[in-house]
Scaffold this motif. Structure first.
Motif, PDB file in Angstrom:
ATOM      1  N   LEU A   1      46.058  52.033  42.724  1.00 28.73           N
ATOM      2  CA  LEU A   1      45.221  51.561  41.618  1.00 28.73           C
ATOM      3  C   LEU A   1      46.058  50.836  40.576  1.00 28.73           C
ATOM      4  CD1 LEU A   1      42.327  51.569  40.476  1.00 28.73           C
ATOM      5  CD2 LEU A   1      42.898  53.682  39.274  1.00 28.73           C
ATOM      6  N   ALA A   2      47.272  51.336  40.341  1.00 29.00           N
ATOM      7  CA  ALA A   2      48.175  50.648  39.410  1.00 29.00           C
ATOM      8  C   ALA A   2      48.506  49.254  39.922  1.00 29.00           C
ATOM      9  CB  ALA A   2      49.457  51.468  39.230  1.00 29.00           C
ATOM     10  N   PHE A   3      48.719  49.130  41.234  1.00 27.64           N
ATOM     11  CA  PHE A   3      48.963  47.814  41.828  1.00 27.64           C
ATOM     12  C   PHE A   3      47.750  46.898  41.648  1.00 27.64           C
ATOM     13  CE2 PHE A   3      52.340  49.713  44.729  1.00 27.64           C
ATOM     14  CZ  PHE A   3      53.372  48.990  44.159  1.00 27.64           C
ATOM     15  N   VAL A   4      46.541  47.479  41.759  1.00 23.84           N
ATOM     16  CA  VAL A   4      45.336  46.678  41.575  1.00 23.84           C
ATOM     17  C   VAL A   4      45.271  46.143  40.146  1.00 23.84           C
ATOM     18  CG1 VAL A   4      42.802  46.728  41.502  1.00 23.84           C
ATOM     19  CG2 VAL A   4      44.023  47.842  43.376  1.00 23.84           C
ATOM     20  N   PHE A   5      45.541  47.011  39.163  1.00 28.37           N
ATOM     21  CA  PHE A   5      45.563  46.551  37.774  1.00 28.37           C
ATOM     22  C   PHE A   5      46.601  45.455  37.578  1.00 28.37           C
ATOM     23  CE2 PHE A   5      43.376  50.586  36.568  1.00 28.37           C
ATOM     24  CZ  PHE A   5      42.400  50.037  35.761  1.00 28.37           C
ATOM     25  N   GLN A   6      47.765  45.627  38.203  1.00 27.26           N
ATOM     26  CA  GLN A   6      48.812  44.614  38.102  1.00 27.26           C
ATOM     27  C   GLN A   6      48.343  43.293  38.691  1.00 27.26           C
ATOM     28  OE1 GLN A   6      52.231  44.976  40.727  1.00 27.26           O
ATOM     29  NE2 GLN A   6      53.609  44.392  39.068  1.00 27.26           N
ATOM     30  N   THR A   7      47.739  43.343  39.865  1.00 28.75           N
ATOM     31  CA  THR A   7      47.265  42.128  40.531  1.00 28.75           C
ATOM     32  C   THR A   7      46.184  41.433  39.723  1.00 28.75           C
ATOM     33  OG1 THR A   7      47.780  43.031  42.718  1.00 28.75           O
ATOM     34  CG2 THR A   7      46.184  41.230  42.626  1.00 28.75           C
ATOM     35  N   LEU A   8      45.220  42.213  39.229  1.00 27.07           N
ATOM     36  CA  LEU A   8      44.122  41.619  38.475  1.00 27.07           C
ATOM     37  C   LEU A   8      44.608  40.988  37.176  1.00 27.07           C
ATOM     38  CD1 LEU A   8      41.291  44.274  38.997  1.00 27.07           C
ATOM     39  CD2 LEU A   8      41.555  42.056  40.116  1.00 27.07           C
ATOM     40  N   SER A   9      45.599  41.596  36.550  1.00 31.86           N
ATOM     41  CA  SER A   9      46.130  41.014  35.308  1.00 31.86           C
ATOM     42  C   SER A   9      46.759  39.651  35.559  1.00 31.86           C
ATOM     43  CB  SER A   9      47.157  41.967  34.675  1.00 31.86           C
ATOM     44  OG  SER A   9      48.354  42.015  35.433  1.00 31.86           O
TER      45      SER A   9
ATOM     46  N   GLY B   1      45.672  51.713  30.165  1.00 34.32           N
ATOM     47  CA  GLY B   1      45.845  51.414  28.746  1.00 34.32           C
ATOM     48  C   GLY B   1      46.357  50.017  28.479  1.00 34.32           C
ATOM     49  N   ALA B   2      47.368  49.574  29.229  1.00 32.44           N
ATOM     50  CA  ALA B   2      47.920  48.233  29.029  1.00 32.44           C
ATOM     51  C   ALA B   2      46.887  47.176  29.377  1.00 32.44           C
ATOM     52  CB  ALA B   2      49.174  48.056  29.882  1.00 32.44           C
ATOM     53  N   SER B   3      46.053  47.457  30.380  1.00 31.47           N
ATOM     54  CA  SER B   3      45.034  46.497  30.791  1.00 31.47           C
ATOM     55  C   SER B   3      43.955  46.343  29.732  1.00 31.47           C
ATOM     56  CB  SER B   3      44.413  46.941  32.134  1.00 31.47           C
ATOM     57  OG  SER B   3      43.388  46.067  32.520  1.00 31.47           O
ATOM     58  N   VAL B   4      43.526  47.466  29.160  1.00 33.37           N
ATOM     59  CA  VAL B   4      42.478  47.422  28.139  1.00 33.37           C
ATOM     60  C   VAL B   4      42.923  46.586  26.943  1.00 33.37           C
ATOM     61  CG1 VAL B   4      41.164  48.822  26.489  1.00 33.37           C
ATOM     62  CG2 VAL B   4      41.452  49.603  28.844  1.00 33.37           C
ATOM     63  N   TYR B   5      44.216  46.699  26.599  1.00 35.02           N
ATOM     64  CA  TYR B   5      44.740  45.956  25.459  1.00 35.02           C
ATOM     65  C   TYR B   5      45.524  44.714  25.879  1.00 35.02           C
ATOM     66  CZ  TYR B   5      43.538  49.834  22.376  1.00 35.02           C
ATOM     67  OH  TYR B   5      42.852  50.776  21.647  1.00 35.02           O
ATOM     68  N   SER B   6      45.205  44.172  27.057  1.00 37.13           N
ATOM     69  CA  SER B   6      46.008  43.072  27.602  1.00 37.13           C
ATOM     70  C   SER B   6      46.000  41.835  26.708  1.00 37.13           C
ATOM     71  CB  SER B   6      45.515  42.710  29.009  1.00 37.13           C
ATOM     72  OG  SER B   6      44.157  42.342  28.986  1.00 37.13           O
TER      73      SER B   6
ATOM     74  N   GLY C   1      51.139  44.187  33.959  1.00 33.84           N
ATOM     75  CA  GLY C   1      51.306  44.832  35.256  1.00 33.84           C
ATOM     76  C   GLY C   1      52.574  45.666  35.327  1.00 33.84           C
ATOM     77  N   PHE C   2      53.668  45.138  34.794  1.00 39.87           N
ATOM     78  CA  PHE C   2      54.940  45.868  34.821  1.00 39.87           C
ATOM     79  C   PHE C   2      54.819  47.176  34.037  1.00 39.87           C
ATOM     80  CE2 PHE C   2      59.043  47.058  33.082  1.00 39.87           C
ATOM     81  CZ  PHE C   2      59.886  46.958  34.181  1.00 39.87           C
ATOM     82  N   ALA C   3      54.193  47.110  32.865  1.00 41.40           N
ATOM     83  CA  ALA C   3      54.044  48.306  32.029  1.00 41.40           C
ATOM     84  C   ALA C   3      53.185  49.355  32.723  1.00 41.40           C
ATOM     85  CB  ALA C   3      53.427  47.922  30.680  1.00 41.40           C
ATOM     86  N   THR C   4      52.148  48.909  33.420  1.00 41.16           N
ATOM     87  CA  THR C   4      51.275  49.844  34.133  1.00 41.16           C
ATOM     88  C   THR C   4      52.049  50.608  35.197  1.00 41.16           C
ATOM     89  OG1 THR C   4      49.331  48.452  33.742  1.00 41.16           O
ATOM     90  CG2 THR C   4      49.181  50.057  35.532  1.00 41.16           C
ATOM     91  N   LEU C   5      52.848  49.886  35.992  1.00 41.59           N
ATOM     92  CA  LEU C   5      53.607  50.528  37.066  1.00 41.59           C
ATOM     93  C   LEU C   5      54.724  51.414  36.529  1.00 41.59           C
ATOM     94  CD1 LEU C   5      53.892  47.646  39.701  1.00 41.59           C
ATOM     95  CD2 LEU C   5      52.606  49.765  39.909  1.00 41.59           C
TER      96      LEU C   5
END
Length: 479
Positions: free
Chosen positions: A60-68, A220-225, A235-239
């Motif tokens: 899921l973290a990879f998905v957030f990274q990819t989508l960002s 969290g990083a995605s919500v405040y991207s 993405g880096f921060a999420t992982l």
């Protein structure tokens, strides 16, 4: 936490984003892990549960990274991805589900704060006594007034708070390593007197919602991207934040099985990490962890309050929520969203009076509410990879992203199933009335409320909510 939206020059660095992810995830849950796992499983079940949760959440973290990276224009995280992939109502449902999950996480924080004080002042009990609920309400509205007046430099404060709570956890790990008893760990390994694979499977299932809760905040990083200096940092921060927290969670859980027998772990009061520490170094260890917990949870509570308001505010700006939730006050704080958030938290706080294990219930309900938004994020990543949208022809990364998204989607669906019908029904009770906000937003825009498949979805949620209310009334399920 994010800087005021009016200050365009206030951007979050990569380190600040990592601290935001870690700070959002490390809160009340980690301090309760020894007893929460001890009541349900042995060391083997815990290892399997963390392996499953770690793999699923990593995907899921990879998905957030990819989508960002693939969809940089979608800067409102979970809500934006669900809406772009599956329409207004599912986008709304993801937003309201995640928002309610944030509210429940704040309730867990408030209960844990009072339960911690209850170890020193019996009047607070397990965090759900009348005095505890009354004082938690005072804290709730005191923080509300503070937030309404605006908070500057919130990212820096969040970074400081993150270090303040990570250091005591690291000290606990060091002490637990020194005190670790291999023979005791072996006794606790199976979690039962007679080893049986079927019992381990049941134990693993019983812990899965707990593992989800402690990872809530990974987004969290995605919500405040939109506050990030660079989209690549999101993405880096999420992982980086996820891997750091995963290591802490696994160590705290497994090392505890080498310090106390499982039965004693299960009986430890909240926060159980303090009880494990006291068993090794004496009373001062319990006091030390309790003080650290109070600092941690207060910071975590503030983060969740802002995160909850942010998701409502973002959805209102995109006109999926009523316009009053998009309003900001003179301090550029989303006042409408904050008022609604704290009113809901107050209602949930009163409900804890009737719950047998209020803190554990809040943990599991937070997980149940956020799993559905996570599922739609993963499914959106899968959809993009499947349709090749946002990918170049023949791009190899598409296959890798498809595999990661598929695993994340299956994981989220599996966790929803593992939670069982009880939490689906309880979630529906919260989702159904939440749809009123969607109806108000559509009325403001003078649009048709539902598309055909959305009517079917809403009907299913309503039926499940009615079944849940009936089950509560007849005692078929309890809180």
């Amino acid at each position: 936490m994010a800087p005021p939206s009016s200050q365009a020059d206030q951007r979050l660095s990569r380190n600040a984003l990592i601290a935001l992810v870690i700070g959002s995830m490390v809160g009340s849950g980690i301090f309760a892990l020894p007893a929460a796992f001890g009541r349900t499983t042995g060391a083997l079940g815990a290892m399997i549960a963390w392996a499953i949760a770690g793999t699923g959440m990593l995907m899921l973290a990879f998905v957030f990274q990819t989508l960002s990276q693939r969809k940089p224009d979608l800067d409102a995280g979970i809500y934006a991805y669900a809406r772009a992939g599956f329409g207004d109502y599912i986008g709304f449902a993801s937003a309201v589900g995640y928002w309610i999950g944030c509210c429940l996480a704040d309730v867990a924080c408030l209960v844990l704060i009072k339960a911690t004080l209850g170890q020193f002042f019996p009047v607070f009990g397990d965090g759900t006594t009348p005095v505890a609920i009354a004082s938690a309400s005072v804290l709730l509205w005191g923080v509300h007034i503070l937030l309404l007046r605006g908070i500057t430099g919130a990212a820096a404060l969040n970074t400081i708070a993150t270090y303040a709570k990570i250091i005591p956890i690291l000290l606990f790990i060091v002490v637990a390593v020194i005190a670790f008893d291999g023979s005791l760990f072996s006794i606790n390994f199976w979690g039962t007197e007679q080893p049986a694979v079927s019992k381990v499977v049941a134990q693993v299932r019983g812990t899965m919602l707990l593992t989800v809760f402690v990872f809530v905040g990974i987004e969290g990083a995605s919500v405040y991207s939109r506050y990030a200096r660079s989209r690549a940092d999101v993405g880096f921060a999420t992982l980086a934040g996820f891997l750091t927290v995963l290591c802490l969670l696994v160590l705290v859980t497994l090392l505890s099985y080498g310090v106390l027998p499982r039965a004693e772990l299960a009986d430890l009061p909240t926060p159980s990490m303090a009880g494990v520490m006291e068993a090794v170094v004496g009373r001062w260890g319990s006091v030390f962890i309790s003080v650290a917990l109070l600092i941690s949870v207060l910071g975590n509570y503030l983060s969740w309050s802002l995160l909850a308001a942010e998701i409502l505010h973002s959805a209102a700006i995109h006109r999926t929520m009523p316009s009053f939730l998009a309003t900001v006050n003179v301090y550029k704080v989303p006042a409408g969203a904050l008022w609604l958030t704290n009113c809901v938290i107050q209602i949930f706080l009163l409900v804890t009076w009737f719950a047998e294990y209020a803190f554990t219930l809040a943990l599991k309900m937070t997980s149940a509410m956020t799993l559905i938004p996570y599922f739609f994020v993963a499914a959106y990543g899968l959809k993009l990879a499947w349709t090749s949208e946002a990918y170049h022809a023949g791009e190899h990364a598409r296959i890798v992203d498809w595999i990661r998204s598929a695993i994340a989607t299956v994981y989220a669906a599996g966790m929803i199933y593992a939670g069982g019908p009880k939490f689906l029904l309880l979630s529906s009770i919260l989702y159904a009335p939440g749809t009123l906000l969607f109806l108000l937003a559509k009325r403001e825009r003078k649009e048709a409320i539902f598309r055909p498949f959305e009517i079917i979805l809403f009907a299913a949620i309503t039926i499940a909510a009615c079944a849940g209310v009936y089950a509560l009334a007849t005692g078929a399920i309890s809180i």
